[in-house]
Design a protein around this motif. Structure first.
Motif, PDB file in Angstrom:
ATOM      1  N   ALA A 251       0.829  -1.203   0.000  1.00 60.77           N
ATOM      2  CA  ALA A 251       0.000   0.000   0.000  1.00 60.77           C
ATOM      3  C   ALA A 251       0.865   1.255   0.000  1.00 60.77           C
ATOM      4  CB  ALA A 251      -0.942  -0.011   1.207  1.00 60.77           C
ATOM      5  N   ALA A 252       1.903   1.261   0.832  1.00 59.97           N
ATOM      6  CA  ALA A 252       2.784   2.439   0.907  1.00 59.97           C
ATOM      7  C   ALA A 252       3.520   2.646  -0.414  1.00 59.97           C
ATOM      8  CB  ALA A 252       3.779   2.282   2.052  1.00 59.97           C
ATOM      9  N   THR A 253       3.956   1.554  -1.014  1.00 58.85           N
ATOM     10  CA  THR A 253       4.683   1.650  -2.282  1.00 58.85           C
ATOM     11  C   THR A 253       3.813   2.294  -3.356  1.00 58.85           C
ATOM     12  OG1 THR A 253       6.036  -0.264  -1.733  1.00 58.85           O
ATOM     13  CG2 THR A 253       5.883   0.296  -4.063  1.00 58.85           C
ATOM     14  N   GLU A 254       2.521   1.925  -3.356  1.00 58.00           N
ATOM     15  CA  GLU A 254       1.610   2.521  -4.331  1.00 58.00           C
ATOM     16  C   GLU A 254       1.275   3.967  -3.994  1.00 58.00           C
ATOM     17  OE1 GLU A 254      -1.640  -0.253  -4.742  1.00 58.00           O
ATOM     18  OE2 GLU A 254      -0.235  -1.688  -5.627  1.00 58.00           O
ATOM     19  N   MET A 255       0.954   4.188  -2.721  1.00 56.64           N
ATOM     20  CA  MET A 255       0.514   5.526  -2.322  1.00 56.64           C
ATOM     21  C   MET A 255       1.626   6.548  -2.527  1.00 56.64           C
ATOM     22  SD  MET A 255      -1.371   6.585   1.216  1.00 56.64           S
ATOM     23  CE  MET A 255       0.167   6.705   2.137  1.00 56.64           C
ATOM     24  N   GLU A 259       7.992   2.997  -6.927  1.00 59.23           N
ATOM     25  CA  GLU A 259       8.559   1.996  -7.839  1.00 59.23           C
ATOM     26  C   GLU A 259       9.922   2.368  -8.393  1.00 59.23           C
ATOM     27  OE1 GLU A 259       5.794   0.384 -10.715  1.00 59.23           O
ATOM     28  OE2 GLU A 259       4.325   0.164  -9.096  1.00 59.23           O
ATOM     29  N   SER A 260      10.152   3.679  -8.529  1.00 59.88           N
ATOM     30  CA  SER A 260      11.442   4.094  -9.083  1.00 59.88           C
ATOM     31  C   SER A 260      12.609   3.753  -8.160  1.00 59.88           C
ATOM     32  CB  SER A 260      11.436   5.600  -9.373  1.00 59.88           C
ATOM     33  OG  SER A 260      11.340   6.323  -8.159  1.00 59.88           O
ATOM     34  N   LEU A 261      12.319   3.416  -6.906  1.00 57.88           N
ATOM     35  CA  LEU A 261      13.404   3.066  -5.973  1.00 57.88           C
ATOM     36  C   LEU A 261      13.879   1.619  -6.124  1.00 57.88           C
ATOM     37  CD1 LEU A 261      12.277   4.732  -2.603  1.00 57.88           C
ATOM     38  CD2 LEU A 261      13.490   5.728  -4.523  1.00 57.88           C
TER      39      LEU A 261
ATOM     40  N   ALA B 134      18.174   8.200  -7.692  1.00 61.81           N
ATOM     41  CA  ALA B 134      18.365   8.210  -9.141  1.00 61.81           C
ATOM     42  C   ALA B 134      19.799   8.572  -9.546  1.00 61.81           C
ATOM     43  CB  ALA B 134      17.383   9.189  -9.780  1.00 61.81           C
ATOM     44  N   LEU B 135      20.620   8.982  -8.584  1.00 55.79           N
ATOM     45  CA  LEU B 135      21.999   9.392  -8.905  1.00 55.79           C
ATOM     46  C   LEU B 135      22.842   8.177  -9.276  1.00 55.79           C
ATOM     47  CD1 LEU B 135      22.550  11.823  -5.879  1.00 55.79           C
ATOM     48  CD2 LEU B 135      21.653  12.380  -8.155  1.00 55.79           C
ATOM     49  N   ALA B 169       9.803  -0.358  -0.898  1.00 52.06           N
ATOM     50  CA  ALA B 169       9.660  -0.500  -2.353  1.00 52.06           C
ATOM     51  C   ALA B 169      10.070  -1.881  -2.851  1.00 52.06           C
ATOM     52  CB  ALA B 169      10.479   0.583  -3.061  1.00 52.06           C
ATOM     53  N   GLU B 170      11.016  -2.521  -2.160  1.00 49.99           N
ATOM     54  CA  GLU B 170      11.506  -3.837  -2.603  1.00 49.99           C
ATOM     55  C   GLU B 170      10.736  -5.004  -1.994  1.00 49.99           C
ATOM     56  OE1 GLU B 170      13.517  -3.997  -4.983  1.00 49.99           O
ATOM     57  OE2 GLU B 170      15.226  -2.598  -4.806  1.00 49.99           O
ATOM     58  N   THR B 171       9.801  -4.699  -1.090  1.00 47.71           N
ATOM     59  CA  THR B 171       9.128  -5.786  -0.365  1.00 47.71           C
ATOM     60  C   THR B 171       8.491  -6.813  -1.299  1.00 47.71           C
ATOM     61  OG1 THR B 171       8.738  -4.394   1.559  1.00 47.71           O
ATOM     62  CG2 THR B 171       7.316  -6.314   1.326  1.00 47.71           C
ATOM     63  N   GLU B 172       7.752  -6.328  -2.291  1.00 44.68           N
ATOM     64  CA  GLU B 172       7.044  -7.283  -3.156  1.00 44.68           C
ATOM     65  C   GLU B 172       8.012  -8.054  -4.059  1.00 44.68           C
ATOM     66  OE1 GLU B 172       3.575  -5.622  -4.987  1.00 44.68           O
ATOM     67  OE2 GLU B 172       2.681  -7.630  -5.150  1.00 44.68           O
TER      68      GLU B 172
END
Lengths: 265, 265
Positions: A251-255, A259-261, B134-135, B169-172
């Motif tokens: 949920a946090a990733t979407e909110m 994704e760019s991370l 992004a760097l 972000a990497e959880t999924e």
């Protein structure tokens, strides 16, 4: 001689029953509380109906030995028509129960309140939780529910937001008493009440369970509760721990559009 | 035969050294990584300088057996003049290290990233973390720090916000690989770098330590890391766990003005 003494509410089934089993296996003495009249894995079972102030008073009077930890695990799922009972049992009753049982908590004792992923909106629920917390009669609670248009799902979420916020608020007081308080927030768990959650949260929950691969199991929550009750967790105070197979992170990733991370996919 | 194999970065001192000791005591095989050339409580020590991409590549090449868990614990405290190094070591280097070590993580393996209470502002740090993430060259990192006016304290906080957001972000992705990733967020801990934090955070930290009663001890964090590495924590995924003696709860109680919720004082 048992190693430590622990009290668990909602001990007859689900997470509470698994927690009792684990603690007994580790040689501890377990005092269970439940509205049901039987429970496995307990040394002693005390009748407790958190919807009844008289029952709460009677149950806490029956507890006559000091305990090393308490897991406030009892709770009702979202069910239409039970709005008042949900708020009473899941929050107001637990609060009364803890207040009455406080003198029997040994120095260093750990209090674990069973919240929920459904309470993760607590940052936005502060004002409603404050209004709820200030109520003092069943009539006031009923009027509050009607005035604020609270259905069963909202009652459930609100009860868990309240548990989390209240536990935060009591953290420093508990430290002053040599105690510590924390909450656990499980996501969809495979217990007897999973169907209630499926009805209340619908597709959103189904999708989360799919992404997590399955619902969680009671033992997976109970293991964390057992750790949090143990002295090894003694510096965890005023925390809320999510145990949801990743659902909050999705949920946090979407909110936050994170994704760019990602660099590991 | 050892029960499981764990890798720990920053193993020579502080929390990492305590974690190694605990895991060894439990019969596990411990592979440590550190920039220091000696470490107690490890079966094997591999040289690692997270500020040097070449060292990261060499260190991960030396790891030649599959592991059941990894604690990315190495990190620099806030120190004036070290802004670039802090962001490199605490985040960008860790990220590179994890990416390279991924193929050696066994199914079910647990990744524990050591964040901090100083990273708890991650909800507000999202955009800066995205720019940082992004760097791709040291020159870009240097320009970013200058352009955004990042001092050592901000570099430290930002590195920890980034660790938390990146882990979310990497959880999924990790779940798709049969792995799980989480962060731990200790508050002021009594290690060799506590003075650095006292200088960086000043009175605010002193006041928190006073309210908590003392700083935390490395073993109190290591115990939670050991639990999170163990199969008993297998449903905790994508979580950030505060271990700060109540410091975050004190802050939340003030910020959200929760005193009216207290019934136990």
């Amino acid at each position: 001689m048992p190693q430590s003494t622990y009290a668990i509410t909602g001990v007859s089934s689900g997470i509470g029953a698994e927690l009792a089993r684990i603690l007994k296996e580790r040689g501890h003495y377990v005092i269970g509380f439940d509205i049901a009249t039987s429970a496995e894995h307990v040394d002693r079972l005390i009748a407790l109906d958190l919807n009844d102030p008289g029952s709460i008073a009677a149950a806490t009077k029956q507890l006559d030995i000091p305990v090393d930890g308490l897991c406030n695990n009892a709770g009702l799922p979202p069910r239409e028509g039970l709005e008042t009972t949900i708020l009473q049992v899941n929050y107001l009753g637990q609060r009364d129960f803890l207040k009455r049982i406080l003198p029997l908590l040994k120095p260093g004792a750990s209090i674990v309140n069973m919240a929920s992923r459904a309470g993760q909106g607590w940052r936005d629920g502060v004002h409603q939780v404050k209004r709820l917390s200030a109520l003092s009669t069943p009539k006031e609670l009923k009027d509050f529910i009607a005035a604020e248009g609270i259905d069963a799902t909202r009652a459930y979420n609100l009860s868990k937001e309240a548990l989390i916020l209240w536990s935060l608020a009591e953290t420093e007081t508990m430290i002053g008493r040599g105690l510590r308080i924390n909450t656990l927030s499980p996501g969809a768990i495979a217990t007897g009440i999973l169907d209630d959650f499926a009805r209340a949260f619908g597709d959103k929950m189904a999708r989360n369970v799919e992404r997590a691969g399955r619902p969680g199991n009671p033992v997976e929550i109970a293991n964390v509760a057992a750790f949090l009750l143990s002295p090894e967790a003694n510096w965890i105070k005023g925390s809320d721990i999510s145990i949801d197979g990743g659902m909050s992170a999705f949920a946090a990733t979407e909110m936050l559009d994170l994704e760019s991370l990602q660099v590991c996919s």
